[in-house]
Motif scaffolding. Sequence first.
Motif, short mmCIF file in Angstrom:
data_model
loop_
_atom_site.label_atom_id
_atom_site.label_comp_id
_atom_site.label_asym_id
_atom_site.label_seq_id
_atom_site.Cartn_x
_atom_site.Cartn_y
_atom_site.Cartn_z
N ALA A 57 0.84 -1.20 0.00
CA ALA A 57 0.00 0.00 0.00
C ALA A 57 0.87 1.24 0.00
CB ALA A 57 -0.92 0.01 1.23
N VAL A 58 0.38 2.30 -0.63
CA VAL A 58 1.09 3.57 -0.67
C VAL A 58 0.15 4.69 -0.24
CG1 VAL A 58 2.63 2.83 -2.53
CG2 VAL A 58 0.51 4.03 -3.09
N GLU A 59 0.74 5.80 0.20
CA GLU A 59 0.00 6.99 0.55
C GLU A 59 0.42 8.11 -0.39
OE1 GLU A 59 1.14 7.61 4.57
OE2 GLU A 59 -0.50 6.37 5.38
N ILE A 60 -0.55 8.88 -0.88
CA ILE A 60 -0.28 10.01 -1.74
C ILE A 60 -0.58 11.28 -0.97
CG2 ILE A 60 -0.86 11.17 -3.91
CD1 ILE A 60 -1.63 8.48 -5.04
N LEU A 61 0.41 12.11 -0.76
CA LEU A 61 0.26 13.34 0.00
C LEU A 61 0.37 14.51 -0.96
CD1 LEU A 61 2.59 12.40 2.98
CD2 LEU A 61 0.12 12.04 2.78
N ASP A 62 -0.54 15.45 -0.85
CA ASP A 62 -0.52 16.60 -1.75
C ASP A 62 -0.90 17.85 -0.97
OD1 ASP A 62 -0.47 18.33 -3.80
OD2 ASP A 62 -2.07 17.42 -4.97
N SER A 67 3.82 13.75 -3.18
CA SER A 67 4.79 12.71 -2.91
C SER A 67 4.06 11.40 -2.66
CB SER A 67 5.66 13.07 -1.70
OG SER A 67 4.86 13.25 -0.55
N VAL A 68 4.74 10.29 -2.96
CA VAL A 68 4.18 8.96 -2.79
C VAL A 68 5.08 8.18 -1.84
CG1 VAL A 68 3.47 6.84 -3.95
CG2 VAL A 68 3.23 9.04 -5.13
N HIS A 69 4.50 7.74 -0.70
CA HIS A 69 5.25 6.98 0.30
C HIS A 69 4.61 5.60 0.47
CE1 HIS A 69 7.30 10.64 1.78
NE2 HIS A 69 6.13 11.23 1.57
N THR A 70 5.43 4.61 0.80
CA THR A 70 4.90 3.28 1.09
C THR A 70 4.37 3.24 2.51
OG1 THR A 70 7.13 2.54 1.68
CG2 THR A 70 6.38 2.09 -0.56
N ALA A 71 3.13 2.79 2.68
CA ALA A 71 2.53 2.67 4.01
C ALA A 71 2.92 1.33 4.65
CB ALA A 71 1.02 2.78 3.92
N GLU A 72 3.37 0.38 3.82
CA GLU A 72 3.84 -0.93 4.27
C GLU A 72 4.79 -1.47 3.22
OE1 GLU A 72 0.43 -3.97 2.91
OE2 GLU A 72 -0.31 -2.37 4.25
N ASP A 73 5.41 -2.60 3.48
CA ASP A 73 6.28 -3.19 2.46
C ASP A 73 5.50 -3.35 1.16
OD1 ASP A 73 8.21 -3.27 4.36
OD2 ASP A 73 8.14 -5.43 4.70
N THR A 74 6.09 -2.87 0.07
CA THR A 74 5.34 -2.79 -1.19
C THR A 74 6.17 -3.29 -2.36
OG1 THR A 74 4.09 -0.87 -0.39
CG2 THR A 74 4.15 -1.20 -2.77
N LEU A 75 5.51 -4.07 -3.23
CA LEU A 75 6.13 -4.56 -4.45
C LEU A 75 5.47 -3.86 -5.63
CD1 LEU A 75 8.19 -6.77 -5.42
CD2 LEU A 75 6.18 -8.20 -5.87
N CYS A 76 6.29 -3.27 -6.50
CA CYS A 76 5.76 -2.50 -7.64
C CYS A 76 6.28 -3.04 -8.96
CB CYS A 76 6.17 -1.03 -7.53
SG CYS A 76 5.31 -0.11 -6.26
N TYR A 77 5.45 -2.90 -9.99
CA TYR A 77 5.88 -3.10 -11.36
C TYR A 77 6.21 -1.72 -11.93
CZ TYR A 77 3.88 -7.82 -11.29
OH TYR A 77 3.59 -9.12 -11.00
N LEU A 78 7.36 -1.59 -12.55
CA LEU A 78 7.80 -0.32 -13.14
C LEU A 78 7.75 -0.43 -14.65
CD1 LEU A 78 8.85 -0.23 -10.20
CD2 LEU A 78 10.85 1.00 -11.06
N ILE A 79 6.82 0.30 -15.28
CA ILE A 79 6.65 0.26 -16.72
C ILE A 79 7.36 1.48 -17.31
CG2 ILE A 79 4.96 0.32 -18.60
CD1 ILE A 79 2.96 -0.94 -16.65
#
Length: 585
Positions: A57-62, A67-79
């Motif tokens: 999970a991520v958190e988006i702060l504006d 900015s985008v921060h991980t709220a927990e351990d996170t696995l992402c696909y980077l396209i």
Amino acid sequence: MDVAGFLAAYPPFDGLDVDQLRRIASATQVEFFPAGTTILERSGEPAAFLYVVRKGAVEILDQGRLSVHTAEDTLCYLIPRDLAKELLQGAGGARFLASVARRRLASKGAPAEMADLLARVGAQVRRPLVTAQPDATVAEVASVMTEQRVSSLLVPIGEDWGIVTDRDLRSRVLAAGRTADVPVTEVMTSPIVTVPAETRVGEVLLGMLERGIHHLPVTDGAGTVIGMVTDTDLLGLAQQSPFALKSAIERAPDRDAAVAAARDLPETVATLVGTSVDPVDIGHVIAVTIDALSRRLLELGIARLGEPPVPWAWLALGSEARREQAMFTDQDHALALEPGDRADGDVDPYFAELARAVTDGLEEAGIHRCHGNAMAEHPALRRSVDGWVEAFRGWMQDPGSEGSILSSIVFDYRQIAGPLQAEPALDEVVRSAPHVYPMFIRHLSRRALDLKAPTGFFRDLVVEAKGEHAGRLDIKHGGITIVTNLARAYDIRTGRSDKGTLERLRAACDAGQISEGSREALEETFRLLWAIRLEHQVAQHRAGEAADDFVDPQELGPVRRRALKEAFRIIAAEQRALHLQLGMG
């Protein structure tokens, strides 16, 4: 790890074919981010990848800085950016961006008393069904309603139902001077209007507002009535509720009171925009309110002038006819008459005075006069039904300058008052267009190409270069009006006479005029543009400024700005396709 399979389950990847998915998956990188990691932060350089969260999970702060921060351990696909850009510029990607942007516009949270407008109405049934037998008296029914603390109940009538409300008891019994021993069957309404439990709350509210009803029985999948909902259950009757506003207009004792009530419309719109109400539905609410004011002004005008000398029909034109009006809107309307053997000179002065009274009242309520004079106070906008039919045929056969201007207004019509049924005759003429007036179909199609979406090759968006709107773009004429014109051209060339833009797009898709992908893209684009337009006008209203349609792209967030750019590209692409169909490219 099946990258392609995972992506295919979610938009905007779900619309890709196997080869496209395989190409994206083969270029995709996988990266793990521990909790608390900053993945992205707004800076001068665009991101090199599109990040898709596979797990975590991520958190988006504006708050002035995205900015985008991980709220927990996170696995992402980077396209990779180039592939992501190609994806998002397609129809499916643009729909995805427009949908995200529209959800962000509606994410401010609804008032505590309002039901979730996307929820099913069945979930809002909060009390058991209250009924009375057909042989019950009004006194017995009133006693049950008081005891059960309900404002309505149902009466079984064979295989159907009747409904009686507290308003019926006041207006049909007390006000009519009837006694309490009157059978309930003499004052109830039957048959009833019902709604399936699976219908969304927002759709139910809009239907209740348009029909002027406040109680609605809910049915299960088998069609059995399971309970009742009221407008209070779904929305509440706060001062800025559209139900309260419409009721205040309809009950206004005189012209000044009706106008004063209608001046609350901007606040009602602001309240709706601050919730998750569909922006197109808000335009519908505005039109319903203006319809109500027009009808009340007509009633009051007739009470002052006396009964009309001949049957008549008041027609809404343009955006009001389509039920697509914003906070900043103007008047478009006409009168159809049935003079019979009466000479125009005998009847027209009456309707000229009535039209002037309505037009003046609407203007005082904040609905501006039409700059093009497409209003019933203009003699050319008062005709017999046969006169309107002949005018339509003349414009369709040879639009000329007058017909060309009016085609975007008069060919959108809807009767909102009067005993004369004028719509059927006009519908018949419009539906004949593909077979009788093929050049008019081509004319409408060309009109849909007159305006251009504000896109540029080197710049993201084309804005006004000078004048009072410098640095801003016209969200109406650069987008909304183009979609409206496209939809009108599509619909009339299918031989239909639908009124709303979304209704027309769906009809065009069903008839094979446009693809399902084009329909979805244009519909989502239309909703996004409306959401941005209404939010902009509400901000101006809150600031005490006159509302307009000129939006500063720099005031939009990055997601909405990108979605807006893609929305205009969709419009431009649809115009190019129509251009080619016309053999102009």
